[in-house]
Scaffold this active site. Structure first.
Site, PDB file in Angstrom:
ATOM      1  CB  SER A   1      -0.933  -0.001   1.221  1.00 13.11           C
ATOM      2  OG  SER A   1      -0.205  -0.172   2.423  1.00 13.11           O
TER       3      SER A   1
ATOM      4  CE  LYS B   1       2.670  -4.115   6.479  1.00 10.56           C
ATOM      5  NZ  LYS B   1       2.860  -3.251   5.285  1.00 10.56           N
TER       6      LYS B   1
ATOM      7  CB  SER C   1      -1.260  -2.912   8.531  1.00  7.57           C
ATOM      8  OG  SER C   1      -0.147  -3.301   7.767  1.00  7.57           O
TER       9      SER C   1
ATOM     10  N   GLY D   1       2.693  -4.165  10.958  1.00 12.69           N
ATOM     11  CA  GLY D   1       2.839  -3.147   9.922  1.00 12.69           C
ATOM     12  C   GLY D   1       2.504  -1.772  10.449  1.00 12.69           C
TER      13      GLY D   1
END
Length: 331
Positions: A61, A181, A183, A206
């Site tokens: 992202s 991951k 986030s 993350g």
């Protein structure tokens, strides 16, 4: 539909150790006209190569993957692979809205570039249909087809889809799914995930605002946007937690958090790119509809950088205003 059960082989490598550390989800620099700045990308990576970061995550992202076409994505990956050191973990973000599309994307990239693993974002467009069972089938199918390991990517703030701890645990049984991951700032969820997954499964945070807490909760490392502008303090937090120096880790985290917030949730990718310019990296433009930060936002970002430098002994406090002024003169 019956979900197949994939049991992890007892001969599986200790992949958790391979992902123990700090990785950078790097930005994709653009020129003012919107074109890729591959020279700027290579320049940034060569600077980061001089630090102790573990490796790079391309086209997540933070890398504005959704703003790139297929040809551009491959150009970015190829340029980054050439600039990254041979010792760096080289991970590429991927993930279309369909399982078939994601598998095809992985195969195209794998045929062109050597990749250590793929970080696969959850599909999100048909949100009501993306159940946890659908995610299990989706990720197992991708892992079955992928020539390299897969890392799950849970980013509910952007996708509205969360990979629940029980789902991560089920997927951790697949021999080609090596980590996740997370986030979010959901530390309770991260702790639960850590308790449920296999011991060789890498749980990565993350979110730079909770790095110290996430590591203390069981995460083996982080993939952190703020690490792009402040790799040294992220590494110091990692070392402090690893050494059992909890008070020092908490103190460093308190110093890092304002900057981490500024270059992620508050001012977004434009803010991170502005911070990179202030630190002497190539930030470049963002692609619309994202926007560059205004003057007030830039002043706030500069203040966060200066305060962090002042509070962190051993970090050169080069004037960010001077670095930014130099960058503006070059432009």
């Amino acid at each position: 539909m019956t979900i197949p059960n994939h049991n992890k082989s007892t001969a599986a490598p200790a992949v958790k150790d391979d992902l123990r550390g700090i990785l950078l989800p790097i930005t994709t620099p653009f020129h003012a006209n919107g074109a890729l700045d591959l020279d700027g990308l290579s320049s940034n990576i060569k600077k980061w190569n001089q630090t102790d970061i573990l490796g790079y995550v391309l086209l997540g992202s933070t890398g504005e993957c959704v703003h790139l076409d297929e040809t551009e994505r491959l150009s970015v990956i190829t340029a980054a692979r050439s600039a990254a050191s041979d010792q760096s973990r080289f991970i590429v973000g991927a993930g279309q809205q369909s399982t078939r599309g994601t598998i095809n994307e992985i195969k195209r990239v794998s045929e062109a570039v050597s990749v250590a693993a793929f970080l696969i974002i959850t599909p999100y467009f048909y949100r009501p249909s993306i159940t946890q069972q659908a995610l299990i089938i989706h990720y197992q199918s991708i892992a079955d087809a992928s020539p390299v390991p897969v890392i799950l990517y849970s980013m509910p703030a952007l996708t509205g889809i969360k990979i629940e701890p029980e789902t991560a645990a089920r997927l951790s049984e697949h021999e080609n799914i090596i980590g996740i991951k997370d986030s979010s700032a959901d530390l309770d969820g991260l702790r639960e995930t850590f308790k449920l997954v296999g011991e060789d499964f890498a749980v990565l945070t993350g979110n730079g605002t909770v790095l110290s807490q996430a590591l203390s909760a069981g995460a083996c490392g982080g993939i952190l946007a703020v690490g792009c502008v402040a790799p040294d303090i992220c590494l110091e937090i990692f070392r402090a937690v690893t050494a059992g120096e909890s008070e020092r880790a908490s103190s460093l985290q308190a110093k890092l958090t304002p900057l981490a917030q500024a270059v992620t949730t508050r001012f977004g990718i434009g803010g991170l790119k502005a911070a990179l310019e202030m630190k002497g990296y190539v930030g470049g433009s963002v692609r619309a509809p994202l926007a560059q930060p205004g003057d007030e936002a830039r002043e706030e970002i500069r203040r966060c950088l200066d305060e962090l430098a002042a509070k962190t002994p051993g970090t050169p406090r080069e004037s960010n205003k001077l670095v930014e002024h130099k960058a503006e003169l070059k432009a």
